[in-house]
Design an enzyme around this catalytic site. Sequence first.
Site, PDB file in Angstrom:
ATOM      1  N   SER A  31       0.818  -1.224   0.000  1.00  0.00           N
ATOM      2  CA  SER A  31       0.000   0.000   0.000  1.00  0.00           C
ATOM      3  C   SER A  31       0.845   1.264   0.000  1.00  0.00           C
ATOM      4  O   SER A  31       1.687   1.445   0.878  1.00  0.00           O
ATOM      5  CB  SER A  31      -0.836   0.086   1.280  1.00  0.00           C
ATOM      6  OG  SER A  31      -1.929  -0.733   1.204  1.00  0.00           O
ATOM      7  N   HIS A  62      -3.870   0.268  -5.381  1.00  0.00           N
ATOM      8  CA  HIS A  62      -3.244  -0.985  -5.828  1.00  0.00           C
ATOM      9  C   HIS A  62      -3.604  -1.173  -7.303  1.00  0.00           C
ATOM     10  O   HIS A  62      -4.715  -1.557  -7.637  1.00  0.00           O
ATOM     11  CB  HIS A  62      -3.787  -2.184  -5.032  1.00  0.00           C
ATOM     12  CG  HIS A  62      -3.361  -2.201  -3.600  1.00  0.00           C
ATOM     13  ND1 HIS A  62      -2.334  -2.971  -3.139  1.00  0.00           N
ATOM     14  CD2 HIS A  62      -3.831  -1.529  -2.539  1.00  0.00           C
ATOM     15  CE1 HIS A  62      -2.185  -2.777  -1.840  1.00  0.00           C
ATOM     16  NE2 HIS A  62      -3.084  -1.902  -1.450  1.00  0.00           N
ATOM     17  N   HIS A  84      -5.495  -9.420  -1.532  1.00  0.00           N
ATOM     18  CA  HIS A  84      -5.619  -9.522  -0.072  1.00  0.00           C
ATOM     19  C   HIS A  84      -6.732 -10.485   0.301  1.00  0.00           C
ATOM     20  O   HIS A  84      -7.747 -10.571  -0.381  1.00  0.00           O
ATOM     21  CB  HIS A  84      -5.950  -8.156   0.537  1.00  0.00           C
ATOM     22  CG  HIS A  84      -4.878  -7.135   0.360  1.00  0.00           C
ATOM     23  ND1 HIS A  84      -4.821  -6.307  -0.738  1.00  0.00           N
ATOM     24  CD2 HIS A  84      -3.816  -6.808   1.143  1.00  0.00           C
ATOM     25  CE1 HIS A  84      -3.760  -5.515  -0.620  1.00  0.00           C
ATOM     26  NE2 HIS A  84      -3.139  -5.803   0.502  1.00  0.00           N
ATOM     27  N   TYR A  86      -8.681 -10.046   2.819  1.00  0.00           N
ATOM     28  CA  TYR A  86      -9.872  -9.265   3.218  1.00  0.00           C
ATOM     29  C   TYR A  86     -10.722  -8.822   2.034  1.00  0.00           C
ATOM     30  O   TYR A  86     -11.858  -8.405   2.209  1.00  0.00           O
ATOM     31  CB  TYR A  86      -9.489  -8.047   4.085  1.00  0.00           C
ATOM     32  CG  TYR A  86      -8.638  -7.005   3.401  1.00  0.00           C
ATOM     33  CD1 TYR A  86      -9.154  -6.155   2.425  1.00  0.00           C
ATOM     34  CD2 TYR A  86      -7.296  -6.864   3.740  1.00  0.00           C
ATOM     35  CE1 TYR A  86      -8.369  -5.200   1.805  1.00  0.00           C
ATOM     36  CE2 TYR A  86      -6.503  -5.911   3.133  1.00  0.00           C
ATOM     37  CZ  TYR A  86      -7.042  -5.083   2.163  1.00  0.00           C
ATOM     38  OH  TYR A  86      -6.258  -4.157   1.551  1.00  0.00           O
ATOM     39  N   GLU A  87     -10.179  -8.917   0.808  1.00  0.00           N
ATOM     40  CA  GLU A  87     -10.984  -8.580  -0.366  1.00  0.00           C
ATOM     41  C   GLU A  87     -11.984  -9.687  -0.674  1.00  0.00           C
ATOM     42  O   GLU A  87     -12.851  -9.518  -1.528  1.00  0.00           O
ATOM     43  CB  GLU A  87     -10.078  -8.377  -1.578  1.00  0.00           C
ATOM     44  CG  GLU A  87      -9.223  -7.136  -1.515  1.00  0.00           C
ATOM     45  CD  GLU A  87      -8.264  -7.060  -2.687  1.00  0.00           C
ATOM     46  OE1 GLU A  87      -8.638  -6.542  -3.738  1.00  0.00           O
ATOM     47  OE2 GLU A  87      -7.130  -7.557  -2.552  1.00  0.00           O
ATOM     48  N   ALA A 114       2.481  -2.053   4.172  1.00  0.00           N
ATOM     49  CA  ALA A 114       2.269  -1.007   5.178  1.00  0.00           C
ATOM     50  C   ALA A 114       1.782  -1.742   6.419  1.00  0.00           C
ATOM     51  O   ALA A 114       1.020  -2.704   6.319  1.00  0.00           O
ATOM     52  CB  ALA A 114       1.215  -0.027   4.679  1.00  0.00           C
ATOM     53  N   MET A 212      -2.267  -6.766   7.300  1.00  0.00           N
ATOM     54  CA  MET A 212      -3.327  -7.615   6.732  1.00  0.00           C
ATOM     55  C   MET A 212      -2.861  -8.361   5.477  1.00  0.00           C
ATOM     56  O   MET A 212      -3.686  -8.793   4.674  1.00  0.00           O
ATOM     57  CB  MET A 212      -4.531  -6.742   6.370  1.00  0.00           C
ATOM     58  CG  MET A 212      -5.032  -5.870   7.500  1.00  0.00           C
ATOM     59  SD  MET A 212      -6.335  -4.769   6.921  1.00  0.00           S
ATOM     60  CE  MET A 212      -6.375  -3.551   8.247  1.00  0.00           C
ATOM     61  N   SER A 213      -1.563  -8.481   5.310  1.00  0.00           N
ATOM     62  CA  SER A 213      -1.076  -9.152   4.084  1.00  0.00           C
ATOM     63  C   SER A 213       0.146  -9.991   4.424  1.00  0.00           C
ATOM     64  O   SER A 213       0.357 -10.348   5.581  1.00  0.00           O
ATOM     65  CB  SER A 213      -0.710  -8.088   3.038  1.00  0.00           C
ATOM     66  OG  SER A 213       0.386  -7.313   3.461  1.00  0.00           O
ATOM     67  N   ASN A 236       1.746   3.856  10.849  1.00  0.00           N
ATOM     68  CA  ASN A 236       0.993   4.394  11.995  1.00  0.00           C
ATOM     69  C   ASN A 236       1.287   3.497  13.178  1.00  0.00           C
ATOM     70  O   ASN A 236       1.708   2.357  12.998  1.00  0.00           O
ATOM     71  CB  ASN A 236      -0.514   4.354  11.681  1.00  0.00           C
ATOM     72  CG  ASN A 236      -0.987   2.950  11.322  1.00  0.00           C
ATOM     73  OD1 ASN A 236      -0.834   2.515  10.182  1.00  0.00           O
ATOM     74  ND2 ASN A 236      -1.490   2.229  12.304  1.00  0.00           N
ATOM     75  N   HIS A 248      -7.085   5.182   6.585  1.00  0.00           N
ATOM     76  CA  HIS A 248      -6.325   4.745   5.412  1.00  0.00           C
ATOM     77  C   HIS A 248      -5.518   5.930   4.853  1.00  0.00           C
ATOM     78  O   HIS A 248      -4.426   5.746   4.312  1.00  0.00           O
ATOM     79  CB  HIS A 248      -7.282   4.181   4.359  1.00  0.00           C
ATOM     80  CG  HIS A 248      -6.588   3.560   3.183  1.00  0.00           C
ATOM     81  ND1 HIS A 248      -5.664   2.538   3.303  1.00  0.00           N
ATOM     82  CD2 HIS A 248      -6.662   3.835   1.852  1.00  0.00           C
ATOM     83  CE1 HIS A 248      -5.208   2.209   2.100  1.00  0.00           C
ATOM     84  NE2 HIS A 248      -5.795   2.985   1.204  1.00  0.00           N
TER      85      HIS A 248
END
Length: 273
Positions: A31, A62, A84, A86-87, A114, A212-213, A236, A248
């Site tokens: 990201s 992306h 991902h 989550y997609e 990220a 998340m990846s 962050n 985001h």
Amino acid sequence: MNEIYHKCLEAAEFIRTKFDATDAIGIVLGSGLGDLADEITDAQIIDYADIPNYPKTTVPGHAGQLIFGYLNGVKVLCMKGRFHFYEGHDMKTVAMPTRVMKLLGVKALILTNAAGGVNRSFKPGTLMVISDFINYMGDNPLYGANVDELGPRFPDMTRALDPEYTALAIQTGKDLGIDIRDGVYMGFRGPNFETPAEIRFAEKIGADAVGMSTVPEILAARHCGLKVIGISCITNMGAGITGEVLTHEEVQETADRVKGQFKELIKTIVARM
Ligand code: HPA
């Protein structure tokens, strides 16, 4: 033949008609880190949409392109955009491009992302080389019938992140004067940012960063014997650490701020590999 393997072979065969990535360094851009692709010379680009069996990416920022060319004079095969979990893609789909990299003869894979900082000595903008990981995603791309053509049923994860390349990445960051650290990456399913309680849990069990990846890709790479380096851009601090809410936009802003350093780091690493 195993269906997953068949799908990977079809994708690899298609890509091979466009270019020869044997011994290239594979790079997956996370990201906000996609700009590195602009530095690739003699670039040949394939949209994921044109590759057999690749799904479409759905995350803004992306782009979804496979870029072959030279970075700092080194042959690279770069994924701008990844799939991902989550997609809604299943783990095997998420991990497919990693396996395709292996079938194309890539020498090693640099996975970037990220991530949220859990280690309190990190700051937004810290770059963390992944030394180990915790799979908290509740799933695994290696689940189900083993793809014997690619690797063993019970792959070892003792040195999942290649120790030599990892040391090289850290040293390179230091040589460039970058705020570089190493640590444990813990993969969550997402798509929500973690709760403050989950961040405290992550801290207690030994995580330095959350994201998340990357976990599915590391698992698939190690299964098929592909060497990996992981680099997280801490965009962050994890939820609850500063009391600020997470967005985001903040992730993208930090990634944008450190992208110059990040590019130099990757360019120098590939030249030293
Ligand atoms: N949590 C999970 N994934 C992330 C974060 C985070 O705080 N920041 C960037 N990706």
